[in-house]
Design a protein around this motif. Structure first.
Motif, PDB file in Angstrom:
ATOM      1  N   GLU A  51       0.814  -1.218   0.000  1.00  0.00           N
ATOM      2  CA  GLU A  51       0.000   0.000   0.000  1.00  0.00           C
ATOM      3  C   GLU A  51       0.849   1.270   0.000  1.00  0.00           C
ATOM      4  OE1 GLU A  51      -3.025  -0.135  -0.497  1.00  0.00           O
ATOM      5  OE2 GLU A  51      -3.699  -2.117   0.140  1.00  0.00           O
ATOM      6  N   HIS A  52       2.164   1.129  -0.058  1.00  0.00           N
ATOM      7  CA  HIS A  52       3.037   2.304  -0.105  1.00  0.00           C
ATOM      8  C   HIS A  52       4.329   1.935  -0.822  1.00  0.00           C
ATOM      9  CE1 HIS A  52       4.193   0.233   3.704  1.00  0.00           C
ATOM     10  NE2 HIS A  52       5.404   0.458   3.226  1.00  0.00           N
ATOM     11  N   THR A  53       5.023   2.945  -1.283  1.00  0.00           N
ATOM     12  CA  THR A  53       6.296   2.746  -1.963  1.00  0.00           C
ATOM     13  C   THR A  53       7.443   2.872  -0.960  1.00  0.00           C
ATOM     14  OG1 THR A  53       6.501   5.103  -2.487  1.00  0.00           O
ATOM     15  CG2 THR A  53       5.330   3.716  -4.076  1.00  0.00           C
ATOM     16  N   GLU A  54       8.628   2.476  -1.398  1.00  0.00           N
ATOM     17  CA  GLU A  54       9.807   2.624  -0.546  1.00  0.00           C
ATOM     18  C   GLU A  54      10.075   4.098  -0.254  1.00  0.00           C
ATOM     19  OE1 GLU A  54      11.621   0.419   0.950  1.00  0.00           O
ATOM     20  OE2 GLU A  54      10.508  -1.305   0.168  1.00  0.00           O
ATOM     21  N   ALA A  55       9.844   4.945  -1.250  1.00  0.00           N
ATOM     22  CA  ALA A  55      10.056   6.382  -1.045  1.00  0.00           C
ATOM     23  C   ALA A  55       9.084   6.935  -0.009  1.00  0.00           C
ATOM     24  CB  ALA A  55       9.899   7.125  -2.371  1.00  0.00           C
ATOM     25  N   SER A  56       7.838   6.486  -0.062  1.00  0.00           N
ATOM     26  CA  SER A  56       6.849   6.937   0.916  1.00  0.00           C
ATOM     27  C   SER A  56       7.225   6.479   2.318  1.00  0.00           C
ATOM     28  CB  SER A  56       5.465   6.406   0.542  1.00  0.00           C
ATOM     29  OG  SER A  56       4.500   6.782   1.497  1.00  0.00           O
ATOM     30  N   HIS A  57       7.706   5.247   2.435  1.00  0.00           N
ATOM     31  CA  HIS A  57       8.129   4.734   3.744  1.00  0.00           C
ATOM     32  C   HIS A  57       9.309   5.534   4.288  1.00  0.00           C
ATOM     33  CE1 HIS A  57       9.243   1.919   6.905  1.00  0.00           C
ATOM     34  NE2 HIS A  57      10.452   1.883   6.396  1.00  0.00           N
ATOM     35  N   ALA A  58      10.298   5.782   3.439  1.00  0.00           N
ATOM     36  CA  ALA A  58      11.468   6.550   3.877  1.00  0.00           C
ATOM     37  C   ALA A  58      11.074   7.964   4.278  1.00  0.00           C
ATOM     38  CB  ALA A  58      12.511   6.579   2.761  1.00  0.00           C
ATOM     39  N   ARG A  59      10.151   8.566   3.541  1.00  0.00           N
ATOM     40  CA  ARG A  59       9.699   9.918   3.869  1.00  0.00           C
ATOM     41  C   ARG A  59       8.979   9.939   5.219  1.00  0.00           C
ATOM     42  NH1 ARG A  59       7.710  10.977  -0.732  1.00  0.00           N
ATOM     43  NH2 ARG A  59       5.610  10.199  -0.355  1.00  0.00           N
ATOM     44  N   LEU A  60       8.171   8.923   5.474  1.00  0.00           N
ATOM     45  CA  LEU A  60       7.466   8.848   6.756  1.00  0.00           C
ATOM     46  C   LEU A  60       8.450   8.725   7.917  1.00  0.00           C
ATOM     47  CD1 LEU A  60       4.870   8.414   8.499  1.00  0.00           C
ATOM     48  CD2 LEU A  60       5.185   5.963   8.067  1.00  0.00           C
ATOM     49  N   VAL A  61       9.422   7.837   7.790  1.00  0.00           N
ATOM     50  CA  VAL A  61      10.394   7.638   8.868  1.00  0.00           C
ATOM     51  C   VAL A  61      11.174   8.919   9.133  1.00  0.00           C
ATOM     52  CG1 VAL A  61      12.463   6.362   9.536  1.00  0.00           C
ATOM     53  CG2 VAL A  61      10.566   5.162   8.439  1.00  0.00           C
ATOM     54  N   GLU A  62      11.558   9.611   8.081  1.00  0.00           N
ATOM     55  CA  GLU A  62      12.305  10.856   8.249  1.00  0.00           C
ATOM     56  C   GLU A  62      11.453  11.913   8.952  1.00  0.00           C
ATOM     57  OE1 GLU A  62      15.313  13.497   8.314  1.00  0.00           O
ATOM     58  OE2 GLU A  62      15.390  11.356   7.812  1.00  0.00           O
ATOM     59  N   ARG A  63      10.194  12.004   8.590  1.00  0.00           N
ATOM     60  CA  ARG A  63       9.314  12.973   9.244  1.00  0.00           C
ATOM     61  C   ARG A  63       9.105  12.632  10.709  1.00  0.00           C
ATOM     62  NH1 ARG A  63       4.784  13.609   4.429  1.00  0.00           N
ATOM     63  NH2 ARG A  63       5.748  15.412   3.389  1.00  0.00           N
ATOM     64  N   LEU A  64       8.966  11.365  11.023  1.00  0.00           N
ATOM     65  CA  LEU A  64       8.803  10.967  12.418  1.00  0.00           C
ATOM     66  C   LEU A  64      10.045  11.307  13.231  1.00  0.00           C
ATOM     67  CD1 LEU A  64       7.052   7.485  11.995  1.00  0.00           C
ATOM     68  CD2 LEU A  64       6.009   9.608  12.783  1.00  0.00           C
ATOM     69  N   ARG A  65      11.205  11.100  12.653  1.00  0.00           N
ATOM     70  CA  ARG A  65      12.441  11.420  13.372  1.00  0.00           C
ATOM     71  C   ARG A  65      12.585  12.917  13.613  1.00  0.00           C
ATOM     72  NH1 ARG A  65      16.103   7.103  10.007  1.00  0.00           N
ATOM     73  NH2 ARG A  65      15.779   5.321  11.415  1.00  0.00           N
ATOM     74  N   ARG A  66      12.141  13.717  12.656  1.00  0.00           N
ATOM     75  CA  ARG A  66      12.238  15.164  12.833  1.00  0.00           C
ATOM     76  C   ARG A  66      11.234  15.671  13.860  1.00  0.00           C
ATOM     77  NH1 ARG A  66      12.395  15.705   7.066  1.00  0.00           N
ATOM     78  NH2 ARG A  66      10.292  16.583   7.200  1.00  0.00           N
ATOM     79  N   ARG A  67      10.021  15.146  13.838  1.00  0.00           N
ATOM     80  CA  ARG A  67       8.978  15.656  14.723  1.00  0.00           C
ATOM     81  C   ARG A  67       9.073  15.080  16.132  1.00  0.00           C
ATOM     82  NH1 ARG A  67       4.816  18.579  12.894  1.00  0.00           N
ATOM     83  NH2 ARG A  67       4.766  18.983  10.640  1.00  0.00           N
ATOM     84  N   PHE A  68       9.666  13.903  16.270  1.00  0.00           N
ATOM     85  CA  PHE A  68       9.770  13.268  17.592  1.00  0.00           C
ATOM     86  C   PHE A  68      11.226  12.883  17.853  1.00  0.00           C
ATOM     87  CE2 PHE A  68       5.656  12.278  15.655  1.00  0.00           C
ATOM     88  CZ  PHE A  68       4.791  12.824  16.586  1.00  0.00           C
ATOM     89  N   PRO A  69      12.085  13.873  18.046  1.00  0.00           N
ATOM     90  CA  PRO A  69      13.516  13.571  18.218  1.00  0.00           C
ATOM     91  C   PRO A  69      13.827  12.809  19.500  1.00  0.00           C
ATOM     92  CG  PRO A  69      13.070  15.886  18.663  1.00  0.00           C
ATOM     93  CD  PRO A  69      11.802  15.317  18.107  1.00  0.00           C
ATOM     94  N   GLY A  70      12.962  12.910  20.499  1.00  0.00           N
ATOM     95  CA  GLY A  70      13.228  12.231  21.760  1.00  0.00           C
ATOM     96  C   GLY A  70      12.719  10.810  21.823  1.00  0.00           C
ATOM     97  N   ARG A  71      12.175  10.308  20.734  1.00  0.00           N
ATOM     98  CA  ARG A  71      11.623   8.952  20.738  1.00  0.00           C
ATOM     99  C   ARG A  71      12.366   8.065  19.741  1.00  0.00           C
ATOM    100  NH1 ARG A  71       5.045   9.750  21.263  1.00  0.00           N
ATOM    101  NH2 ARG A  71       5.109  11.301  22.949  1.00  0.00           N
ATOM    102  N   ARG A  72      12.420   6.807  20.094  1.00  0.00           N
ATOM    103  CA  ARG A  72      13.113   5.840  19.241  1.00  0.00           C
ATOM    104  C   ARG A  72      12.159   5.320  18.172  1.00  0.00           C
ATOM    105  NH1 ARG A  72      14.522   0.167  20.030  1.00  0.00           N
ATOM    106  NH2 ARG A  72      13.262   0.247  21.930  1.00  0.00           N
ATOM    107  N   ILE A  73      12.621   5.292  16.935  1.00  0.00           N
ATOM    108  CA  ILE A  73      11.816   4.810  15.812  1.00  0.00           C
ATOM    109  C   ILE A  73      12.206   3.358  15.535  1.00  0.00           C
ATOM    110  CG2 ILE A  73      11.068   5.232  13.458  1.00  0.00           C
ATOM    111  CD1 ILE A  73      10.497   7.531  15.362  1.00  0.00           C
ATOM    112  N   VAL A  74      11.223   2.471  15.574  1.00  0.00           N
ATOM    113  CA  VAL A  74      11.456   1.043  15.359  1.00  0.00           C
ATOM    114  C   VAL A  74      10.647   0.596  14.145  1.00  0.00           C
ATOM    115  CG1 VAL A  74      11.272  -1.269  16.345  1.00  0.00           C
ATOM    116  CG2 VAL A  74      11.829   0.674  17.821  1.00  0.00           C
ATOM    117  N   ILE A  75      11.304  -0.102  13.234  1.00  0.00           N
ATOM    118  CA  ILE A  75      10.640  -0.609  12.028  1.00  0.00           C
ATOM    119  C   ILE A  75      10.373  -2.101  12.214  1.00  0.00           C
ATOM    120  CG2 ILE A  75      10.715  -0.755   9.524  1.00  0.00           C
ATOM    121  CD1 ILE A  75      10.905   2.085  10.621  1.00  0.00           C
ATOM    122  N   HIS A  76       9.116  -2.501  12.087  1.00  0.00           N
ATOM    123  CA  HIS A  76       8.751  -3.914  12.176  1.00  0.00           C
ATOM    124  C   HIS A  76       8.585  -4.469  10.764  1.00  0.00           C
ATOM    125  CE1 HIS A  76       8.445  -4.275  16.448  1.00  0.00           C
ATOM    126  NE2 HIS A  76       7.568  -3.291  16.545  1.00  0.00           N
ATOM    127  N   GLY A  77       9.558  -5.268  10.345  1.00  0.00           N
ATOM    128  CA  GLY A  77       9.492  -5.881   9.028  1.00  0.00           C
ATOM    129  C   GLY A  77       8.793  -7.225   9.064  1.00  0.00           C
TER     130      GLY A  77
END
Length: 291
Positions: A100-126
């Protein structure tokens, strides 16, 4: 004495999840929210359902959290993000939204989450081969894509597709029972027979290849038989896991559809009330001007 660190209270968890969901609205559209042991006030137009994956866990040590299906405003990709306040963690589940999403969309989402929530750890569940994630995804997408569940308007057709998913999960579960009982029934007798024959036949070769080689072959044959039956038993358990996850996915889809259908049926009434209120206010204003 060092101060003890306590987990946030449920109210604090709910506030943190609401803050997280509000922040997502800056770059994504909220389609549905799954909650686990947390209460989050949300707009009326958003379907809300329990987090079935974690409610059905064998152990209960899962921290309260809220998961959301969101749509990237820029690219239209669907994602599932999870806020776990007590662990200051944000999870991105790529399995539930596979395809339901492209690799570019996934990468963009992760980058936005890291910028908006710098104090939280981002975990990817593959995806996990052991859990059969890909098989679950293929089975679900073959009947109905997640995007249709979240945005489609053909509710009768969507309900039929969800019912078909339930049938598939039931058939898988029954097949896993047959395989499991078959393995349980034949494992003992066949292992005993294989061991007996291997010892009786291979003992005749002691004079040619020696007792050490014969003993090694006997162990190898019995071990291979045991490995085969262990593999078949694990496949049966694996099929049970897959069927359970497909059933949970169908139950989740049905909950979303029911909430969406309820909200869609309530929308005309709400619009009529708003229109009636506007007409009434306009009439009162006109009457006041005339007086």
């Amino acid at each position: 004495m060092a101060a003890s660190v306590r987990a946030p209270a449920p109210a604090a968890d709910g506030a943190a999840c609401r803050e997280f969901l509000d922040a997502l609205s800056a770059f994504a559209r909220l389609h549905a929210v799954k909650m686990y042991r947390v209460s989050v006030p949300l707009p009326e137009a958003v379907p809300v359902l329990p987090c079935l994956d974690h409610e059905a866990k064998l152990h209960e040590g899962i921290p309260p959290h809220a998961a959301a299906y969101i749509e990237d405003i820029d690219g239209g990709g669907l994602h599932e993000v999870v806020c776990v306040p007590s662990r200051r963690r944000i999870e991105v589940d790529v399995v539930s939204t596979a395809g339901e999403h492209t690799e570019a969309s996934h990468a963009r989402l992760v980058e936005r989450l890291r910028r908006r929530f710098p104090g939280r750890r981002i975990v990817i569940h593959g995806s996990s081969w052991l859990r059969g994630d890909r098989r679950v995804v293929r089975a679900c997408r073959a009947r109905v894509p997640l995007r249709e569940i979240l945005t489609g308007r053909d509710f009768p057709g969507l309900y039929r597709a969800v019912d078909e998913l339930r049938v598939i999960s039931s058939v898988m579960e029954k097949q896993s029972r047959v395989a499991s009982w078959s393995v349980r029934t034949v494992t003992g007798p066949l292992l005993a027979l294989g061991g007996f024959l291997s010892y009786q036949v291979l003992d005749l070769l002691i004079g040619r290849i020696g007792s050490t080689a014969v003993q090694g072959l006997q162990y190898l044959i019995v071990g291979l038989l045991g490995a085969v039956f262990l593999y078949l038993g694990l496949k049966a358990v694996h099929l049970t896991e897959v069927s359970g996850r497909i059933w949970k996915r169908s139950a989740e889809y049905q909950s979303i559809l029911r909430d969406r259908e309820r909200l869609a049926s309530a929308e005309p009434a709400r619009l009529r009330e708003q229109l009636a209120g506007a007409v009434t206010r306009r009439a009162e204003e006109t009457a006041g001007v005339r007086r």
